[in-house]
Design a protein around this motif. Structure first.
Motif, PDB file in Angstrom:
ATOM      1  N   GLU A 154       0.843  -1.200   0.000  1.00 16.65           N
ATOM      2  CA  GLU A 154       0.000   0.000   0.000  1.00 16.65           C
ATOM      3  C   GLU A 154       0.891   1.267   0.000  1.00 16.65           C
ATOM      4  N   ILE A 155       1.964   1.238   0.783  1.00 18.16           N
ATOM      5  CA  ILE A 155       2.882   2.389   0.831  1.00 18.16           C
ATOM      6  C   ILE A 155       3.527   2.606  -0.541  1.00 18.16           C
ATOM      7  N   LEU A 156       4.070   1.521  -1.106  1.00 28.75           N
ATOM      8  CA  LEU A 156       4.781   1.647  -2.386  1.00 28.75           C
ATOM      9  C   LEU A 156       3.840   2.077  -3.495  1.00 28.75           C
ATOM     10  N   ASP A 157       2.586   1.689  -3.357  1.00 31.29           N
ATOM     11  CA  ASP A 157       1.608   2.051  -4.358  1.00 31.29           C
ATOM     12  C   ASP A 157       1.187   3.510  -4.216  1.00 31.29           C
ATOM     13  N   ARG A 158       0.995   3.949  -2.990  1.00 33.65           N
ATOM     14  CA  ARG A 158       0.407   5.277  -2.772  1.00 33.65           C
ATOM     15  C   ARG A 158       1.411   6.400  -2.520  1.00 33.65           C
ATOM     16  N   VAL A 159       2.495   6.115  -1.773  1.00 32.33           N
ATOM     17  CA  VAL A 159       3.444   7.189  -1.449  1.00 32.33           C
ATOM     18  C   VAL A 159       4.904   6.766  -1.676  1.00 32.33           C
ATOM     19  N   PRO A 160       5.219   6.297  -2.895  1.00 30.58           N
ATOM     20  CA  PRO A 160       6.578   5.798  -3.143  1.00 30.58           C
ATOM     21  C   PRO A 160       7.656   6.876  -2.947  1.00 30.58           C
ATOM     22  N   ARG A 161       7.315   8.144  -3.202  1.00 31.92           N
ATOM     23  CA  ARG A 161       8.324   9.201  -3.056  1.00 31.92           C
ATOM     24  C   ARG A 161       8.793   9.334  -1.613  1.00 31.92           C
ATOM     25  N   ARG A 162       7.885   9.075  -0.693  1.00 34.12           N
ATOM     26  CA  ARG A 162       8.254   9.103   0.718  1.00 34.12           C
ATOM     27  C   ARG A 162       9.333   8.068   1.031  1.00 34.12           C
ATOM     28  N   VAL A 163       9.139   6.869   0.464  1.00 35.28           N
ATOM     29  CA  VAL A 163      10.081   5.771   0.708  1.00 35.28           C
ATOM     30  C   VAL A 163      11.452   6.150   0.152  1.00 35.28           C
ATOM     31  N   LEU A 164      11.446   6.654  -1.089  1.00 31.06           N
ATOM     32  CA  LEU A 164      12.708   7.008  -1.739  1.00 31.06           C
ATOM     33  C   LEU A 164      13.391   8.164  -1.028  1.00 31.06           C
ATOM     34  N   THR A 165      12.591   9.092  -0.495  1.00 27.02           N
ATOM     35  CA  THR A 165      13.173  10.191   0.271  1.00 27.02           C
ATOM     36  C   THR A 165      13.838   9.658   1.534  1.00 27.02           C
ATOM     37  N   GLY A 166      13.175   8.739   2.221  1.00 28.27           N
ATOM     38  CA  GLY A 166      13.775   8.121   3.411  1.00 28.27           C
ATOM     39  C   GLY A 166      15.091   7.442   3.061  1.00 28.27           C
ATOM     40  N   MET A 167      15.118   6.750   1.920  1.00 31.32           N
ATOM     41  CA  MET A 167      16.347   6.080   1.494  1.00 31.32           C
ATOM     42  C   MET A 167      17.453   7.097   1.183  1.00 31.32           C
ATOM     43  N   ALA A 168      17.046   8.219   0.579  1.00 32.83           N
ATOM     44  CA  ALA A 168      18.035   9.243   0.232  1.00 32.83           C
ATOM     45  C   ALA A 168      18.603   9.896   1.493  1.00 32.83           C
ATOM     46  N   ILE A 169      17.749  10.114   2.497  1.00 32.27           N
ATOM     47  CA  ILE A 169      18.239  10.679   3.763  1.00 32.27           C
ATOM     48  C   ILE A 169      19.253   9.710   4.378  1.00 32.27           C
ATOM     49  N   CYS A 170      18.939   8.426   4.291  1.00 34.34           N
ATOM     50  CA  CYS A 170      19.852   7.403   4.811  1.00 34.34           C
ATOM     51  C   CYS A 170      21.181   7.449   4.060  1.00 34.34           C
ATOM     52  N   ALA A 171      21.107   7.554   2.725  1.00 34.50           N
ATOM     53  CA  ALA A 171      22.324   7.583   1.904  1.00 34.50           C
ATOM     54  C   ALA A 171      23.191   8.778   2.281  1.00 34.50           C
ATOM     55  N   HIS A 172      22.549   9.929   2.437  1.00 33.13           N
ATOM     56  CA  HIS A 172      23.277  11.137   2.842  1.00 33.13           C
ATOM     57  C   HIS A 172      23.925  10.929   4.212  1.00 33.13           C
ATOM     58  N   THR A 173      23.204  10.260   5.105  1.00 33.99           N
ATOM     59  CA  THR A 173      23.681  10.084   6.474  1.00 33.99           C
ATOM     60  C   THR A 173      24.857   9.110   6.563  1.00 33.99           C
ATOM     61  N   ILE A 174      24.752   7.982   5.882  1.00 30.23           N
ATOM     62  CA  ILE A 174      25.813   6.975   6.024  1.00 30.23           C
ATOM     63  C   ILE A 174      26.879   7.092   4.931  1.00 30.23           C
ATOM     64  N   GLY A 175      26.588   7.860   3.883  1.00 33.28           N
ATOM     65  CA  GLY A 175      27.549   7.998   2.795  1.00 33.28           C
ATOM     66  C   GLY A 175      27.436   6.907   1.751  1.00 33.28           C
ATOM     67  N   ALA A 176      26.210   6.601   1.325  1.00 32.74           N
ATOM     68  CA  ALA A 176      26.015   5.581   0.285  1.00 32.74           C
ATOM     69  C   ALA A 176      25.693   6.240  -1.046  1.00 32.74           C
ATOM     70  N   LYS A 177      26.117   5.588  -2.128  1.00 35.12           N
ATOM     71  CA  LYS A 177      25.832   6.142  -3.457  1.00 35.12           C
ATOM     72  C   LYS A 177      24.795   5.320  -4.198  1.00 35.12           C
ATOM     73  N   GLU A 178      24.593   4.094  -3.712  1.00 35.80           N
ATOM     74  CA  GLU A 178      23.689   3.209  -4.431  1.00 35.80           C
ATOM     75  C   GLU A 178      22.653   2.627  -3.478  1.00 35.80           C
ATOM     76  N   GLY A 179      21.429   2.523  -3.975  1.00 32.11           N
ATOM     77  CA  GLY A 179      20.372   1.925  -3.164  1.00 32.11           C
ATOM     78  C   GLY A 179      19.533   0.961  -3.984  1.00 32.11           C
ATOM     79  N   PHE A 180      18.865   0.051  -3.298  1.00 33.52           N
ATOM     80  CA  PHE A 180      18.019  -0.929  -3.978  1.00 33.52           C
ATOM     81  C   PHE A 180      16.697  -1.086  -3.247  1.00 33.52           C
ATOM     82  N   ILE A 181      15.660  -1.286  -4.010  1.00 22.91           N
ATOM     83  CA  ILE A 181      14.413  -1.758  -3.419  1.00 22.91           C
ATOM     84  C   ILE A 181      14.296  -3.228  -3.793  1.00 22.91           C
ATOM     85  N   TYR A 182      14.185  -4.088  -2.792  1.00 21.61           N
ATOM     86  CA  TYR A 182      14.023  -5.525  -3.053  1.00 21.61           C
ATOM     87  C   TYR A 182      12.543  -5.846  -2.934  1.00 21.61           C
ATOM     88  N   LEU A 183      11.913  -5.991  -4.102  1.00 22.62           N
ATOM     89  CA  LEU A 183      10.457  -6.135  -4.167  1.00 22.62           C
ATOM     90  C   LEU A 183      10.081  -7.602  -4.353  1.00 22.62           C
TER      91      LEU A 183
END
Ligand SMILES: Cc1cc2nc3c(=O)[nH]c(=O)nc-3n(C[C@H](O)[C@H](O)[C@H](O)COP(=O)(O)O)c2cc1C
Ligand code: SF4
Lengths: 154, 387
Positions: B86-115
């Motif tokens: 339901e989240i991925l269907d309705r508010v996917p940008r929120r999920v990707l934003t959370g991942m981007a905040i994480c990337a900025h925080t830990i210093g990651a350049k690559e991310g994956f969604i395992y669906l």
């Protein structure tokens, strides 16, 4: 078949030839052919420089990566508790009667394979089933038959 | 511990078109500052295990190495859970934003969604949003992009190390921990694996701040949570509730008036009988849940429920370790034998012992949690198993 060799080479060009490329390649074979046979696995092994046993070991672990021949449409009906409570047995019976096969079997024309699967995540709209990647929920026997018949005419 | 009153809230599913603004604002902040706020918020992982998210990010940030990864666990295989879809269907940008905040925080350049493969029908739309967001990241000067990977129908691949094995092209067989993914994850690099809903919560905390977030929930269970409600209900679906309510309040709201038991946390969770509803808190001080809430009324046979769960575990066990592989088979055979009167009722006590051994001797959370449903159903509904 030269055909398979080329098909796998193209997939390796697209997804890469590292070990991490294995699942995306297997998954795309499934999309295109519904199952991976020995020839496919041997070719993947060659392209990725793995042993065929390793490719088979990985492929056979996953229930959505079929290593035996299946039909063009793989029907997977959810058998987990809430779909069970909501009448999945009646749906199974209706589909078995329509396709004239039992669960686990493939129709003689190789068009359909009928299986069960674990929770699809549609408990609130059960019973539910997948046909390849497409979801059908809130099934009744009538609705299920209608859906299967529409695929028969495809 | 004080329980909260049942309260519906609306955070997760608010329109996600402003999440880029949240990201813009957050990227200006120092990584340690983000981690401190996340720890202060008390957010615990929403995938089931409940590890402190801020601490996980801190460990990944401090782990040695230039290459790091962010993985969003969208394998959602626990029976009765459907909130991540339901989240991925309705508010996917929120999920990707959370991942981007994480990337900025830990210093990651690559991310994956395992669906999970069962949700492949979402991929088309999701890929388009990912392409759009990857562009936005670039515009904001964040060197990070997310791509999609699929599962192939194995529940155990939701376990983070099995998920990583699967992404690496192997059988999804859980690894021994430690090392944990935060130090040696995907391709042996430091990796944060978080649940879909966890990333959304990170995005919400970055937006409203820890102080506001902490106003919800209890000391041990901060915030709010999505619940996937199904079974014999007055209403089914995904509902967002403040954490820490009693099960009695939950049943009052969602039950059909004849609720006999609730399975909290899916097949790997616990079965709570009616007489314990009042004293059971939904949260880390009581029974935690990844969100699956299945309600059974008095017409249901708890033998069937238990048998169904055991079949599930038997099929989904990766087979790597003996207590889980053989234990699951023996538990099914055992209750079948008791039902057929081939074994005396007292045999159930032997099976309970086996389930408890599985809890300590199995390698991963799958084998370790088979006993949760088994013991709680057998102890509370013994007569239904025997007769
Ligand atoms: C058998 C098994 C299945 C799991 N399935 C999932 C899953 O589908 N989704 C998920 O987020 N976590 C799942 N987990 C938990 C993950 O291992 C991991 O703890 C989680 O993804 C961490 O994210 P979180 O801290 O945000 O919850 C599973 C664990 C086990 C043992
Ligand atoms: S507990 Fe079960 S699923 Fe986990 S590693 Fe052992 S056999 Fe595999």
């Amino acid at each position: 078949m030269a055909n398979t060799e080329m098909f796998i080479r193209d997939l390796a060009d697209k997804h890469g030839r590292r070990r991490e490329s294995l699942m995306p390649i297997l998954q795309e074979v499934i999309d295109a052919r519904r199952y991976v046979d020995d020839e496919v696995m041997v070719n993947i092994a060659k392209e990725l420089d793995l042993s065929a046993a390793e490719v088979y070991g990985t492929a056979s672990f996953y229930s959505f990566i079929e290593t035996e021949e299946v039909g063009h449409y793989v029907i997977r009906i959810c058998k987990t508790i809430v779909c069970d409570m909501k009448g999945k047995d009646a749906i199974i019976e209706a589909i078995e009667n329509t396709l004239k096969i039992k669960l686990g079997q493939t129709t003689p024309d190789k068009k359909f394979t009928f299986k069960t699967t674990n929770c699809l995540g549609w408990c609130h709209k059960g019973p539910a089933m997948l046909i390849n990647d497409d979801v059908y929920s809130e099934l009744t026997p009538e609705k299920a038959i209608e859906i299967i018949e529409s695929y028969m005419h495809k | 511990m004080e329980a909260t009153k049942l309260r519906r809230v609306d955070f997760v599913f608010r329109p996600d078109n402003t999440s880029i603004d949240v990201l813009r604002k957050t990227l200006k902040r120092d990584a340690d500052d983000i981690i401190l706020e996340l720890i202060d918020s008390g957010l615990k992982g929403r995938g089931g295990a409940g590890f402190l998210t801020g601490l996980k990010w801190k460990l990944a940030k401090e782990a040695a190495g230039d290459i790091k990864y962010v993985i969003c666990n969208a394998d959602e295989g626990e029976p009765g859970t459907f909130k991540d879809r339901e989240i991925l269907d309705r508010v996917p940008r929120r999920v990707l934003t959370g991942m981007a905040i994480c990337a900025h925080t830990i210093g990651a350049k690559e991310g994956f969604i395992y669906l999970r493969a069962e949700y492949k029908f979402l991929a088309h739309k999701l890929k388009a949003v990912m392409a759009e967001m990857n562009e936005e990241f670039k515009k904001l000067g964040l060197d990070f992009s997310v791509s999609l990977r699929y599962g192939s129908g194995a529940y155990v691949c939701g376990e983070e190390t099995a998920l990583i094995d699967s992404m690496e092209g192997r059988r999804g067989e859980p690894r021994n921990k430690p090392p944990f993914p935060v130090t040696a994850g995907y391709l042996n690099k430091p990796t944060v694996v978080n649940n879909v809903e966890t990333f959304v919560n990170c995005c919400i905390i970055a937006n409203i701040g820890a102080d506001e977030y902490k106003k919800f929930g209890t000391d041990n269970s901060r915030g709010f949570k999505l619940f996937s409600v199904s079974g014999d209900c007055s209403k089914e679906g995904v509902f967002e509730l403040e954490l820490g309510m009693t099960l009695a309040d939950f049943v009052e709201e969602f039950g059909d008036g004849d609720t006999k038991a609730v399975q909290v946390g899916g097949a790997s969770g616990f079965c709570v009988p009616r007489k314990k509803f009042k004293d059971t808190i939904i949260g880390f001080e009581g029974i935690p849940t990844g969100g699956s809430m299945k309600i059974f009324n008095s017409t249901r046979s708890m033998y069937n429920v238990l048998h169904n769960y055991l079949e599930f575990f038997e099929e989904e066990s990766c087979g790597q370790c003996t207590p889980c592989r053989v234990g699951c088979q023996q538990l099914i055979k055992g209750i079948e034998a008791v039902k057929r009167k081939e074994k005396p009722a007292g045999y159930l006590d032997e099976l309970v012992k086996l389930a408890k051994v599985m809890k300590v001797a199995s390698k991963c959370g799958l084998g370790q949690s088979v006993g949760n449903a088994f013991v709680s159903i057998v102890e509370n509904f013994r007569e239904e198993i025997v007769y």
